[in-house]
Every structure is written in C-alpha cells, then in structure tokens.
Enzyme design. Structure first.
Site, short mmCIF file in Angstrom:
data_model
loop_
_atom_site.label_atom_id
_atom_site.label_comp_id
_atom_site.label_asym_id
_atom_site.label_seq_id
_atom_site.Cartn_x
_atom_site.Cartn_y
_atom_site.Cartn_z
N LYS A 1 7.57 3.99 15.42
CA LYS A 1 6.12 4.03 15.24
C LYS A 1 5.38 3.42 16.43
CE LYS A 1 5.91 4.06 10.18
NZ LYS A 1 5.43 3.34 8.98
N CYS B 1 2.35 -0.36 -0.79
CA CYS B 1 1.87 1.03 -0.84
C CYS B 1 2.92 1.99 -1.38
CB CYS B 1 1.43 1.48 0.56
SG CYS B 1 -0.04 0.64 1.16
N ASN C 1 4.10 9.13 5.85
CA ASN C 1 3.18 8.22 6.54
C ASN C 1 1.87 8.91 6.93
OD1 ASN C 1 5.97 6.96 8.48
ND2 ASN C 1 5.24 6.24 6.50
N CYS D 1 -2.79 -29.00 3.85
CA CYS D 1 -2.01 -27.79 4.14
C CYS D 1 -0.73 -28.15 4.87
CB CYS D 1 -2.84 -26.82 4.98
SG CYS D 1 -1.95 -25.32 5.46
N CYS E 1 -6.37 -21.50 7.17
CA CYS E 1 -5.29 -20.57 7.45
C CYS E 1 -4.85 -19.92 6.13
CB CYS E 1 -4.12 -21.26 8.15
SG CYS E 1 -3.04 -22.23 7.06
N CYS F 1 13.14 5.02 -13.80
CA CYS F 1 11.83 4.96 -13.16
C CYS F 1 11.98 5.58 -11.77
CB CYS F 1 11.31 3.52 -13.09
SG CYS F 1 12.34 2.41 -12.09
N CYS G 1 -3.62 -22.32 3.56
CA CYS G 1 -4.65 -23.11 2.90
C CYS G 1 -5.06 -22.47 1.58
CB CYS G 1 -5.88 -23.24 3.80
SG CYS G 1 -5.67 -24.29 5.24
N ASN H 1 3.98 -6.91 3.67
CA ASN H 1 4.89 -7.72 2.86
C ASN H 1 4.54 -9.20 3.01
OD1 ASN H 1 7.02 -9.07 4.85
ND2 ASN H 1 6.58 -7.02 5.61
N HIS I 1 -0.52 10.79 5.88
CA HIS I 1 -1.82 10.89 5.21
C HIS I 1 -2.70 9.70 5.53
CE1 HIS I 1 -0.51 7.87 2.30
NE2 HIS I 1 -1.70 7.92 1.74
#
Length: 546
Positions: free
Chosen positions: A224, A326, A208, A384, A309, A499, A312, A269, A210
């Site tokens: 945190k 990230c 975290n 909306c 919002c 991966c 919308c 997220n 950096h």
C-alpha cells in the site's frame, strides 16, 4: 520434404497419445495427491480456473479431459464472469478480447512499469528497514513554478508565502495508508509538504478500493505504501516520498518517529494507537489522530502545546472482545475520506504555523445525521503514565500484551473455546454429507445474512442471544424439539454455530452452554472455526467472501 516433416510430427503425436492411453489403462493417476490438495484450496481453484478459461477461450477445452481419464469426460471451467469477479477484474471491451490470464499478466507488468510501458527509475523506493534521513533543505523563497502551483492558497492571508515555506520544510509520517491515510496523504502532497513518510505493512486488495482512493484495480497485491506513493508522485513530483513496507513495532518506533515533525495516526487497531502515542510523547512530536467506523468518525490532536495525550484520556485499553474494526463492523467509504481530509487540515495548520483547533477538543462526526460535535477534553492528566509529572513509562513496551490484541488491521481472532468445543469447516461438510441430524445457527446480523448464507441454517443474532430474547429462545426450542422427534434422541442434540470469522460464534456457544437444560432443551453446542470465510476457503471456493 514437407511430407517427411508431417510424418515425423504424426509419429510423435501418436507416440504421445499411446503413452497417455497406456497410463490410463494401467490406472496411473495423472493428478497426484499434492496436486489434488492444491486444487482444493482457494488459490488452486483460481489457478486451475485461469488455465481452464485460457484453454476454452481458444477452443482448446478438450485438452482438459486428461484430468478425468477414468471417465473420459471433458472438464469445463467456471463461468468467466464469476472468475473475473473473484480476481477483481472489471470486464470491459478491452479485457474481453483476450483470456483473463492475459489481464493478470498485465497487472504484473503494470506494477513495475509506467503507463507508457517504459521503466521508470524515478518510482518511489520501498524501504523494509528504518534508515536515517537527511535534513530537509529549508527554502528561503518560492520558485516561479511553486508560486503558480500553490497560487490559490498563497493568496490566503492566513497562509501566504511564509506558511507555504513552512510547509515545504515540514515532514509528516502517516501511519497507515488505508481509508484515512489515502485522502490525508493526497491533500498533504497537493499542498506541498516537503517530505511525506508512508508506512503500511499490507498490500492492496479489492475490498480496499471503496474507501482507499489512492489505490486502483491494477495495483492489487502491491504494498500500500508504494501504491500510494506512486499515485502521489503523479500528483506532485516535488514532494519527497519515503515508503515503509513494515509493521510499526516498539523496536523501531522511536528511531522512525523522531525523524519527522508531525505524526498522523491512521491505524485501525488499539495496540498501534498506544504505541504511536507513547513514541510521540517520548520524542516530543504532535500527533494528529483520527478514526472511522460504520458511519461515524473522531479526530483529536494529542501532545501539542500542553494538550493531553491518548493515555491521558484512555489509560486502560478496552477489552479485546469489545473492539470492532472496519473488517468486523464495516464502514461507508466516504466517512474515512471526510475524517482523513480533516486530519490533513489539522496537519497543514500545524505545519504552516497556524496551530490546531483540536488540542483540547475531540471532533465527533455522525454521517447518518450529518452532524459535527466538539467535545471538550479533560486537561492533561498529571498522573499519566507517559506524559504526567512522574511518568512510569520511559521506554516503549509490549503493546500487544498490554492491549490483549494484535497490532494488525486484520480481523482479530478470539480464543474463547477449547479445541473440543469447535469443529473445522471440513468436519462440518462431512456432517452434511453423512446427513447427521443437527441444527446450524447463524448468529450474524441480518444485513450480513442478506449477502450470503448457507441454505440450511436458522438465524438468531448474537445480540438477541445475549439479551435472551424470548421469541428467539422459543424458536430455537421448537427447532430442537423437531430435531429430537426425528431422531428419537432424548440426550443432548447437536447445535453448530456459525458466523463470518468464528469470533461471534464462540460467544454464542458460551451463551448456549449456559442456557442448555434451563431456558433451552438439552443441547451440545459447538462452533465452526473460521466461520463462513473458512467454508469459502476450504470447502466451497464459489461461496462469496466479504
């Protein structure tokens, strides 16, 4: 007298040694199965390494021979430099004077103590529940101390005493104390916001630091929100800090958000973005939202004086497999720093009474080009679902189900393959040990391959597979043909795909299955669950994590 005491100690030592020798002769294991399983885990490796380094620091490494009684060999711990790196400890002249276990102990003590070693009862309190907050006291004048502290901004005609008093009676909730939330909170506290709510469910980790500039090396493992508030209190003790160590859920969002004047979304997220937006609309709160990824950033102010919002503009969430955060895509630390500062600017403008510049615009920042752009937004959508003329959303919903993804900043986990189409890292290790012919295809980008890789893999990036790049397909076909010639096997040849986390590898397996027997030779493709990070956690704890 002393001779008698020495004789007693000598007899006790001989007795203990005889017991150990008897166990060895009887082949009584000194390490049981559960202990061995623990040693094979990442945490077990770190604990045993700390003990080994502690004993070797004091030249007591010979005592570790008991762990291999069958051979009588001495067990040597890992290189101290590598262990320090794994623990996130930066070596200096102070740390080198003692074992690393001492540094770990100091961290635990620092988490509950001030720098002078004394207990600080004024440290922020960590809340695991939402409680009702008292109203902020509205000040009618500034104290001499406040005038001196804020003098450089008080002389601004746009702010003045009235604006500063407005700041002092305003409350702001920051959702997420990470790369965006840290600089945002820092400048709001410095400017004299009256109350600052800090919400985050996560703890400080070495990766975290950096970008999450309020935290430090000695606060790893600390929530945190508490870490941020502790740093902010040293900056401005006159601000009230409310720390929430919890996940924002539909059950508590309205109760929490309605107690603050302005909400700042610093989450990473999609479900949380929709949740915060809907809660702000239902409670009538302005929402200052920003995001940062790789070398780009965005900022918009929603639900403020008739502005649209979030729903919308984005009535339908993107497919979960197309969303990158990230952890997946990376970010240059200064980019969320810039966007968090811009969030702070807009929050301060709203709280002081100046208003915002981004109610009808979205700010786009390109760090690589060094360019800012303003994009005019569509007007508020009268259809909306939450803020339109006839809204259908009147209560908060299940946003994880709505978005098809987790309300977490951690890397998502895709489930595209069946259990039979996947193998574990341990199972792949067995394939290597038994020298079973196969191909291992690493589908990560070249920049990640440069960080770390398994030496026997071949590299074909996922995007080239998706585009069916002819050079890559020819390269893979040649490798398949070589493998079949070695084994004299005409049937499908095993191909394992890896991966970082086991998401892109699943996508790659789907593509290879479609190409098998067509553009490619006949193959049997499977992916390695959890990817290289599972390899590090479950097979080789010395393999780098990133």
């Amino acid at each position: 007298m002393f001779a008698a005491v020495d004789t007693k100690h000598q007899d006790l030592l001989i007795q203990n040694l005889e017991n150990i020798l008897n166990k060895i002769k009887n082949k009584t294991p000194l390490i049981n199965e559960s202990f061995q399983q623990f040693l094979n885990t990442k945490n077990g490796y770190l604990v045993s390494s700390l003990v080994s380094e502690f004993l070797e620091f004091f030249s007591l490494g010979f005592t570790l021979a008991v762990f291999q009684p069958g051979t009588g060999t001495q067990v040597h711990g890992p290189d101290r430099g590598n262990l320090a790196q794994d623990l996130g400890i930066v070596e200096n002249e102070n740390t080198r004077d003692g074992p690393l276990l001492l540094e770990v102990m100091k961290r635990c003590q620092n988490s509950n103590s001030r720098e002078d070693g004394s207990s600080d009862s004024s440290l922020p309190v960590l809340h695991n529940l939402v409680t009702e907050l008292p109203l902020l006291e509205a000040k009618t004048s500034l104290s001499n101390e406040a005038i001196l502290r804020y003098s450089r901004q008080l002389v601004l005609p746009e702010l003045g005493v009235k604006g500063q008093l407005n700041l002092s009676k305003s409350s702001v909730l920051i959702v997420g104390c990470g790369g965006l939330g840290c600089p945002l909170a820092q400048y709001l506290a410095a400017a004299g916001i009256g109350r600052l709510g800090l919400l985050d469910y996560d703890v400080v980790e070495i990766n975290n630091l950096h970008r999450q500039v309020l935290h430090g090396e000695n606060r790893q493992g600390i929530p945190k929100s508490l870490s941020a508030a502790t740093a902010l209190k040293q900056l401005n003790s006159g601000v009230e800090y409310i720390c929430y160590n919890l996940i924002l859920t539909p059950k508590i969002a309205l109760e929490l958000i309605q107690q603050y004047d302005i909400i700042a979304d610093c989450s990473d997220n999609v479900p949380t973005r929709y949740l915060v937006n809907d809660a702000c609309v239902l409670t009538g709160k302005p929402l200052v939202s920003a995001s940062a990824l790789r070398m780009e950033g965005q900022l918009t102010v929603y639900n403020y004086h008739g502005s649209p919002c979030y729903r919308c503009l984005f009535p339908v969430p993107p497919p979960a497999e197309t969303v990158t955060n990230c952890s997946d895509g990376g970010v240059l630390g200064v980019v969320p720093g810039i966007m968090g500062c811009l969030q702070a600017l807009e929050v301060l403008k709203i709280a002081s009474g100046l208003g915002t510049s981004f109610g009808q615009f979205m700010l786009m920042f390109d760090a690589l080009e060094g360019r800012f752009r303003n994009i005019r937004l569509r007007p508020k959508n009268q259809n909306c679902a939450v803020c339109g003329a006839n809204p259908t959303i009147r209560v908060l919903q299940d946003y994880e189900a709505f978005c098809g993804s987790s309300a977490s900043d951690k890397c998502r986990t895709l489930h595209l393959l069946s259990k039979e189409e996947r193998i574990s890292a341990q199972e792949y290790k067995k394939i290597l040990d038994e020298q079973v012919p196969h191909l291992l295809v690493d589908v990560r980008p070249p920049v990640e391959v440069d960080i770390c890789h398994l030496p026997h893999s071949i590299y074909i990036t996922l995007d080239k597979l998706e585009r069916k790049n002819l050079d890559c397909l020819n390269h893979l076909n040649r490798k398949l043909l070589e493998g079949k010639q070695i084994t004299d096997e005409e049937m499908s040849f095993p191909v394992y795909v890896i991966c970082k986390l086991g998401n892109d590898s699943q996508k790659a397996v789907k593509i290879l299955q479609e190409l098998s027997g067509k553009e490619l030779g006949v193959l049997l493709a499977k992916d390695i669950t959890g990817g290289l990070m599972a390899w590090s956690n479950k097979v080789d704890p010395t393999f780098p994590q990133y």
